[in-house]
Scaffold this active site. Sequence first.
Site: not given
Length: 526
Positions: A212, A218, A269-270, A356, A387, A502
């Site tokens: 954005k 990254e 973002g999420r 978040e 399991h 960051k």
Amino acid sequence: MINWNNLDTLKSFDELKKVNRVELTKVMALENGAERVQKYSVPMAEGLTYNYAAKEVDDDVLAALDNLAKEAQLAEKFEELYNGAVINTGEKRMVLHHLTRGQLGNKVEADGVDKREFYEKEQKRIADFANKVHSGSIANAKGEKFTTVVQIGIGGSDLGPRAMYLALENWAKKNNTFKMEAKFISNVDPDDASAILNSIDVAHSLFILVSKSGTTLETLTNQSFVMDALKKAGLDPAKHMIAVTSETSPLAKSDDFIEAFYMDDYIGGRYSSTSGVGGAVLSLAFGPDVFAQFLEGAAAEDKLAASKDMMKNPAMLDAMIGFYERNVLGYESTAILPYSQALSRFPAHLQQLDMESNGKSVNRFGEAIDYVTGPVIFGEPGTNGQHSFYQLLHQGTNIVPLQFIGFKKSQIGNDVDIQGSTSQQKLCANVVAQIVAFALGKADENKNKNFEGGRPSSIIIGDELNPKSLGALLAHFENKVMFQGFVWNINSFDQEGVQLGKTLAKRVLAHETEGALAAYSKLFNI
């Protein structure tokens, strides 16, 4: 008038704490459980059902939760949100992800435009672009069709879209809507990008750069990594890349991309899977019609979330029961357990969505609060989890509330009968057994084999996982997280907690370090 008050100032919260606790092993006893399973159930959109019979609630608890939801003005606050109020107080922004899939309330204007029209315009641009890629009118330098799409992004630019892609991949193949294989690069670890690049034919691959701000470290690092690989293959990166970004981003008008599609600061973002962040990759992978169905399912669930009646509002009801488990019963975690391999990455997406959003210790105004907020979220698909970590869930010292998700039919449609039942029947039998086992337990004189029971769970049940039901499922959890944030009087729409690391990482790379930061940097020869 909307009042934003801390939880511990609400009279109804004090009253809730006085209500007698429910003994799950008694109310879910086999002779009583059938009636309870029928009673404690509420319909969701797209054929889904939220069943909370195995939760530690009864009519008295539910009435107290309803009173609290009313005093906390949950429905009114949601109405404020979808009508364009500045709900994100930390960044002084509106919260508009619901507008990407429909108009719930009044017209919302920002930046001089009608935001619903803006999102629809971008969705149409993406749809037109995807159709041209599928037809071959947008192709590689040799005029050959792109066969693979690779999304480059991290956090909300990866987790949600990746989970949605995996959720629909087999469905699309079964229903002949599968257009292109999708891959995802997120981690700045070079091994991630290398593994993806080594698994694809780069000459026939289209890359989507999602950022954005256009400054995500990254993502930009991985962009350079991919561009380098394209150049080494004798390809022009600008003919293999598109961007999803904001109109003010440095990526917006760059010559490095075939095309740029836009989002804005009003969608976190999420919460961005129903925006261009999810729209580009899902439309390219499955076709724009499938993405439109996904949005339709989300919009249908949003309409239910707008109900002022908690008992007819599955997201609000789920939120209030989860709040009760966290703030009254004292449970610290919640496990998300989808009995669907297609939802293999859905718990990871919900982990970010919830933790978040609601991992906060100050209220909406930056003031410290004296009560707990968001739980730790984790999960894996069943039956694999059985399991793995179910041992702790059944017999560990901590009680962990459980949220199961299950479907009556598989996506592939064809199945085989093995020892008197199909694979899908075995899957469904396992989730049914787990709900009852967690609730009732099993007494045994051998304490190592004794199950205390009293472990609460809910389940969302559907007929089949398809684009519409997936959209409804996603919107349910987004709205659940929102309602819980309202109860706790926190801002669920910023994420300052990710910023400090960051900042320090940039200092390390600039060799502006001292003390422990310098010492740890030396351990990695930075």
